[in-house]
Design an enzyme around this catalytic site. Structure first.
Site, PDB file in Angstrom:
ATOM      1  CB  CYS A  76      21.537 -54.478  15.930  1.00  0.00           C
ATOM      2  SG  CYS A  76      19.994 -53.942  15.224  1.00  0.00           S
ATOM      3  N   PRO A  77      21.739 -51.147  16.999  1.00  0.00           N
ATOM      4  CG  PRO A  77      21.230 -48.908  17.434  1.00  0.00           C
ATOM      5  CD  PRO A  77      21.290 -50.246  18.076  1.00  0.00           C
TER       6      PRO A  77
END
Ligand SMILES: Cc1cc2nc3c(=O)[nH]c(=O)nc-3n(C[C@H](O)[C@H](O)[C@H](O)COP(=O)(O)OP(=O)(O)OC[C@H]3O[C@@H](n4cnc5c(N)ncnc54)[C@H](O)[C@@H]3O)c2cc1C
Lengths: 380, 79
Positions: B17-18
């Site tokens: 993440c991202p």
């Protein structure tokens, strides 16, 4: 001769580093062998996760604010000014009053900010809850919103990747409890092919959205907003209408980073993913939202990074090598309604696994909202 | 294809993440037209998602190179 550590930015990361450092080497700080200088543009410390509760009318701003000086341990030298220029050659930081402060080691913790002008038309047509001001505006807009479609749009990059979901789940819960859910349509959009960048979170909300009657679209990157027609246009060539537009605008790094040419065009600082050193500079670290690391921009990221940086600073101040490495650890709570929440943790090598939401985790998040002030002081 | 020069390289290996796709969108947004961006990704999904997005957003996929446990995906910004 005294060695000086200068920290720029007194948000979550900067305040934690300053306090943790004086805690780690109290004698050296007391005797003046090491000076810890914190430069910060804000004299009031604001707990940003509180904006979510403020926007939904569940809390007042006062509960999320404290004077920065109340947060600092004795030994931290506080400079309540904005840094205007960082000069790595002269190893100095200039502040707004014109004074120059020299450093032996520098920690950049200047954070990130939503750019309300990144998407033309958004400032006029949209609402957000990513600044205190915006969260108050959104609170007022939600209070008078009684029918129509709320469209949520998400820009890249942005901090706290779970806050948009929390916002929708909490608002949905509130609408149901007040019997207003039938008059309001909720639509979520996301920039990539799935519903969240974290696959397990995406799978979890894939199930939850139909249950909560939340519509969604993926590959949705808004390029412009027409505030008159109330339509958004995406760079993938789609368009969608709204009655109330809530957006997380793309974020940028701090102006001083761009002005000092220490970051890329958007102000993100090139940072080593393991050592957290600014690439190309041996005496400079960067933590938190300010880095260009492909990590969630979250307070917990900043928190774990601050532990690593402080341990390495202590090594370096003692003439040793900075051998402690950051493993990418992140921990996030996710509110799933007004009284239930889940949580995830992950690092560079282990993906997250959300569990079913419970009331206990929700209470834990609320407790953390208070414990935050202790974590700032370096207590855990 | 390792001879293709990228103007920017994003090392998104181990990024949950991202993630590589989101990092690519970020860098495309802040690049100049004509720049070639290389994304290093160990995420299987990106092999499929990045080309789909590049097509939808009308940029150019120069190619995907499979290296030791990761992919190097090259994208050119067209507009
Ligand atoms: C709505 C919302 C919900 C969130 N929820 C969560 C959550 O549940 N969990 C979580 O982990 N994170 C959450 N976050 C994210 C979290 O608040 C940030 O990731 C965290 O604050 C980052 O810390 P930082 O120290 O890098 O930056 P910040 O805390 O933003 O601090 C940066 C500081 O640098 C200062 N600064 C900038 N430029 C200068 C300059 N030139 N001179 C001096 N000072 C300067 C700024 O004024 C600011 O005080 C949320 C954020 C928002 C907006």
């Amino acid at each position: 001769m005294a060695q000086r550590v200068v920290i720029v930015g007194s948000g979550s990361g900067g305040t934690m580093v300053a306090n943790r450092l004086v805690r780690a080497i109290p004698e050296d700080v007391r005797s003046g062998k090491v000076e810890v200088v914190l430069i910060g543009a804000e004299s009031t410390h604001v707990y940003q996760p509180g904006f979510l509760y403020i926007a939904l009318g569940q809390a007042q701003p006062e509960g999320f604010k404290r004077p920065e000086t109340d947060m600092l341990l004795p030994g931290v030298q506080w400079v309540p000014e904005a840094a205007t220029k960082i000069d790595p050659t002269k190893k100095s930081v200039q502040v707004a009053s014109g004074r120059t402060i020299e450093y032996d080691f520098l920690v950049l913790a200047t954070g990130s900010v939503p750019d309300l002008d990144a998407i033309p038309g958004f400032r006029e047509g949209g609402h957000s809850f990513y600044t205190l001001e915006e969260s108050l505006r959104l609170r007022d807009a939600l209070q008078s919103f009684d029918h129509g479609k709320l469209l949520l749009i998400i820009g890249v990059p942005h901090k706290c990747p779970v806050a948009p979901l929390e916002f929708l789940f909490m608002y949905d819960d509130w609408l149901r409890r007040t019997g207003k859910r039938d008059q309001i349509e909720l639509e979520y959009t996301y920039p990539i092919s799935r519903l969240h960048s974290l696959q397990p979170v995406s799978d979890w909300i894939d199930q939850l959205f139909p249950e909560r009657n939340i519509k969604f679209q993926t590959f949705f990157n808004v390029e412009t907003v027409d505030p008159v027609k109330k339509v958004v246009y995406t760079l993938e060539g789609e368009e969608d209408n709204y009655d109330l537009l809530v957006g997380i605008p793309p974020h940028v790094g701090a102006q001083v980073i761009r002005d000092s040419k220490l970051g890329d065009r958007d102000g993100w600082i090139p940072t080593d993913r393991l050592t957290l050193k600014v690439k190309g500079y041996d005496n400079m670290y960067a933590i938190g939202d300010a880095t260009d690391l492909p990590l969630s921009k979250a307070g917990s990221t900043t928190h774990y990074e601050s532990e690593v940086v402080v341990k390495n600073l202590v090594h370096e101040l003692q003439g040793e090598k900075p051998v402690v490495l950051y493993d990418g650890k992140i921990y996030c709570f996710i509110e799933a309604g007004l009284d239930q929440a889940t949580h995830i943790s992950f690092d560079y090598n282990h993906p997250p696994e959300p569990s079913n939401p419970t009331a206990t985790v929700h209470w834990f998040k609320l407790a953390f909202n208070e414990m935050y002030w202790l974590s700032l002081r370096g207590l855990f | 294809m390792s001879d293709v020069q990228a103007t920017k390289e994003i090392d998104a290996r181990g990024s949950f993440c991202p993630g590589p796709m989101m990092e690519l969108i970020r860098v495309v947004r802040s690049s100049d037209v004509g720049e070639v961006i290389a994304v290093l990704s160990s995420d299987q999904g990106s092999r499929r998602d990045i080309p789909t997005w590049v097509e939808k957003a009308k940029h150019e996929l120069i190619g995907i190179e499979t290296l030791d446990g990761y992919d190097r995906i090259l994208v050119k910004k067209l507009h």
